[in-house]
Structures are given as structure tokens and as C-alpha cells.
Design an enzyme around this catalytic site. Structure first.
Site, PDB file in Angstrom:
ATOM      1  N   THR A  51       0.964  -1.340  -0.063  1.00 50.16           N
ATOM      2  CA  THR A  51       0.071  -0.155   0.061  1.00 50.16           C
ATOM      3  C   THR A  51       1.025   1.239   0.027  1.00 50.16           C
ATOM      4  OG1 THR A  51      -2.158   0.908   0.822  1.00 50.16           O
ATOM      5  CG2 THR A  51      -0.215   0.448   2.553  1.00 50.16           C
ATOM      6  N   CYS A  73      -2.481   8.446   6.431  1.00 51.22           N
ATOM      7  CA  CYS A  73      -2.811   7.082   6.853  1.00 51.22           C
ATOM      8  C   CYS A  73      -1.781   6.414   7.412  1.00 51.22           C
ATOM      9  CB  CYS A  73      -3.634   6.541   5.819  1.00 51.22           C
ATOM     10  SG  CYS A  73      -4.831   7.544   5.231  1.00 51.22           S
ATOM     11  N   HIS A 103      -5.324  -0.344   5.595  1.00 55.40           N
ATOM     12  CA  HIS A 103      -4.790   1.170   5.254  1.00 55.40           C
ATOM     13  C   HIS A 103      -5.856   1.929   6.140  1.00 55.40           C
ATOM     14  CE1 HIS A 103      -3.332   3.954   2.108  1.00 55.40           C
ATOM     15  NE2 HIS A 103      -3.997   4.723   2.949  1.00 55.40           N
TER      16      HIS A 103
END
Lengths: 175, 209
Positions: A36, A41, A58
């Protein structure tokens, strides 16, 4: 690369890696890696070495505030229980005692952004929420790579549990 | 006259951003000494999960200059350069042979930020003029800041304000068209509304014919 949806499990070993989108999660059996891209985040990488299983969330925000949500992967307090339930469904109830976690992300990439709603501090708040939930669930956090002002590309090796981090302009390093 | 952005009529939404693009076109053409046009290419309304790919593959490295907004419109303005194209313009501005630079050094970053400042301020001034009751002092940009980043990380950060309130995000993309005498301008100007401006624009877009 395919994207993972909230409850999607992709284990095709022919896949180079599974890409986890913003606010989503995925589980994969070894050797398929999970990947990811993170800004503010926080990515939570789970690993079960014995079961040769990995999961990656995530997380966008710390709390769903108790509201029913369409995408549990977006919030720390819904993403972690959802991914753990799926891992247990797949690997059995005793897997929880074998799981470890590693955290990365939570950057504040630009100082220029105006912040009337306090969103620039979201990385720290995500981290705090995630750590509290994992502590309550007694899942050890083996490594952290959090904060700073650069985005990160996180890749979880589901064979070894090693998390590789790539920052723009820098060499890849491992957690 | 009202100064409330919610007084914007639906059919004026696209034309307001077109006015912003026109204003920026004029300023950028003066800055480069060559004609350049900015064209609003899309007003995207996307699920957050796919937003990381809105300006290309999420793990592509891009250069970006960000300007924060405050006042009547909240959010962020991002001038995003595909690497080679951004460096080519730095060469052009620094009077060097196009293609001679392959790294974002201090001079190149400075050229990019000055370009972003000129484009961004002109865009915002034109937006302010196009909004009913527009007041330039009601749109306040911060000085630009440069980053070399993954496209996906960049968008994720920029959209965080909207993500706090919605699963769907909204942004306005403007592309650049230059004549043959300039290097290819593979740039994108992104207007990323903050939560309150996004809510206003989303409502207006829903009412559009």
C-alpha cells in the site's frame, strides 16, 4: 495490480502483489506480498509466521464514532476487528495468539495545508488509536515507522513478516 | 451582494473553474513568454479507495507544489509535474538546454515553486472574481511548498480533510496545453476542496442539469 476490497481475499501465488487501496484491507497467504501507499494514513501489517498468512489495513481515521459504516477498513476501531475476524475465520481461533503487527505511515507531508478540522494531526491520532486497540487485543507491535513528512510505500512479505518501506528519493529499508 | 459560496448556481460551477483556468493561462503565458492554455479536464467525484490513481499510477513518483487555502474556500491547490516535464520547464526557465537536468535541485525546486505561485495565485484570483460577491482578500493562499512524492501518497494526504466526513471525494483537475515551442507540459493543477467547500460543491453538482 489488483486492488483489495474490504472482504476480498486474494491468494493467487501468480500475483506479483496485492495492492491495498485507501481505507481498505486485504489478507494473503504466502508468498503473495501485500502493498500500500501511505501519506498521513497508517498501515497495520499483521503476520502469522506459523500459518504463513499476512494481512494489511490502510487506516484513514482513528474512530468510526460508533456509526455503522460501509467500509470498515477506513477506521481503526472497525478495520482491526474486521481483519482479525477474517483471519480467524481463515486460520482458526488460536491464530490470535500468534499474530504480530508492524505500523508505518502517519506523515504530515505539507506544512502549508490549512487545518480548520485538525486533520493534519490525524497521523498521530491514528497511531494512538491503533496502538490502544492492539494493546487491548494483546497483539505485540514489533516495529514502527511513523511520522515525518514523506509518503511511504509499504510492502509486507507474507513469508517472513518483513515489512519493506520505500520513501521517495531514499533506499528501501526493512522493519 | 451575498458572499456565501452556497449562492453559486449549479450551471455556473464548471464556468467558475473555467474562469480560474483562464486567469492562470494568462499569467503562465506571461511567465513563460509563450502561449499556454489551462483547461478544466474533470470535476471528479470518486470513491476514496480509488482516489490514489486519479492523476496516474499511485506509485509513480511526481513533483508537486502545494498551496493551502483559507478564507471563503478551504482546501489545497496542487501543481503536479510528471518528473521529466517539470524538469524540462525548469531548464526552459533557467535558459538551459531542455533535458539537461535530471534531478530536483534547489534551483529547479525554486523554479517550480515560483511557477506554482504564479499559476496558483492567478487561478485563485480568477476564482474569487467569478464567485458571486467575490472578494480577493477572501481567498488566502499560503506560499508554495515542494515535494517529490508518490502520486498516491500525495492525493491521500490532500484528500484527508474530505475523508473525515465522506467516503466519496471531490476534486477539480486542470490540464495544460502548450505550443510546439515549449516542452511537453505533463502537469496537472488540482483544486482539492476542504470539507466545507466540498460539501458546497457536491450539492451544487448534484443539482446540475
Amino acid at each position: 495490480m489488483p486492488n483489495a476490497s474490504d472482504r476480498e481475499i486474494r491468494t493467487d501465488p501468480g500475483t506479483e502483489w496485492i495492492s491495498v487501496a485507501i481505507g481498505r484491507w486485504a489478507i494473503a497467504s504466502a508468498p503473495t506480498p501485500l502493498r500500500t501507499l501511505l501519506g498521513s494514513c497508517v498501515g497495520v501489517a499483521f503476520h502469522d509466521r506459523e500459518g504463513r498468512l499476512g494481512a494489511l489495513t490502510h487506516v484513514v481515521l482513528p474512530s468510526s464514532r460508533g456509526i455503522e459504516v460501509d467500509h470498515p477498513g477506513k477506521y481503526a476501531d472497525t478495520a482491526i476487528p474486521a481483519v482479525l475476524a477474517e483471519i480467524e475465520r481463515r486460520a482458526g481461533p488460536r491464530v490470535r495468539s500468534r499474530l504480530t503487527a508492524k505500523l508505518a505511515g502517519g506523515a504530515r507531508m505539507f506544512q502549508v495545508a490549512t487545518d480548520p478540522s485538525g486533520t493534519l494531526d490525524i497521523g498521530r491520532r491514528n497511531q494512538e488509536a491503533i496502538e490502544a486497540i492492539l494493546s487491548e487485543l494483546r497483539i505485540p507491535v514489533l516495529a514502527r515507522d511513523l511520522g515525518g513528512n514523506a509518503g511511504r510505500r509499504l510492502t509486507l512479505d507474507t513469508v517472513s513478516g518483513i515489512v519493506a518501506i520505500k520513501i521517495p528519493g531514499g533506499a528501501e529499508y526493512c522493519l | 451582494m451575498s458572499t456565501d459560496p452556497t449562492d453559486l448556481r449549479p450551471d455556473s460551477l464548471r464556468s467558475i473553474f473555467d474562469r480560474g483556468a483562464e486567469g492562470a493561462s494568462e499569467a503562465l503565458s506571461r511567465w513563460l513568454g509563450r502561449p499556454v492554455r489551462l483547461l478544466v479536464s474533470a470535476i471528479d467525484h470518486s470513491d476514496l479507495s480509488v482516489a490514489g490513481d486519479l492523476i496516474g499510477p499511485a506509485d509513480d513518483l511526481v513533483a508537486a507544489c502545494a498551496m493551502g487555502l483559507s478564507g471563503r474556500l478551504d482546501g489545497m491547490l496542487l501543481l503536479v509535474f510528471e518528473d521529466r516535464s517539470g524538469l524540462a520547464i525548469a531548464d526552459f526557465l533557467l535558459a538551459r538546454p531542455i533535458g539537461s537536468t535530471d534531478q530536483w535541485g534547489e534551483l529547479e525546486r525554486s523554479a517550480a515553486m515560483e511557477t506554482a505561485n504564479i499559476v496558483g495565485c492567478a487561478y485563485l484570483n480568477a476564482l474569487a472574481d467569478a464567485i458571486p460577491g467575490g472578494q480577493r482578500d477572501g481567498l488566502v493562499p499560503t506560499p508554495p511548498e515542494f515535494r517529490h512524492e508518490f502520486a498516491g501518497s500525495l492525493l491521500e494526504f490532500a484528500l484527508m480533510g474530505q475523508a473525515t466526513e465522506q467516503d466519496e471525494v471531490l476534486l477539480v483537475r486542470t490540464e495544460f496545453v502548450a505550443g510546439p515551442e515549449l516542452p511537453s507540459l505533463r502537469w496537472t493543477l488540482l483544486f482539492v476542496p476542504g470539507p466545507s467547500t466540498a460539501t458546497t460543491l457536491r450539492a451544487l453538482r448534484a443539482e446540475s442539469p
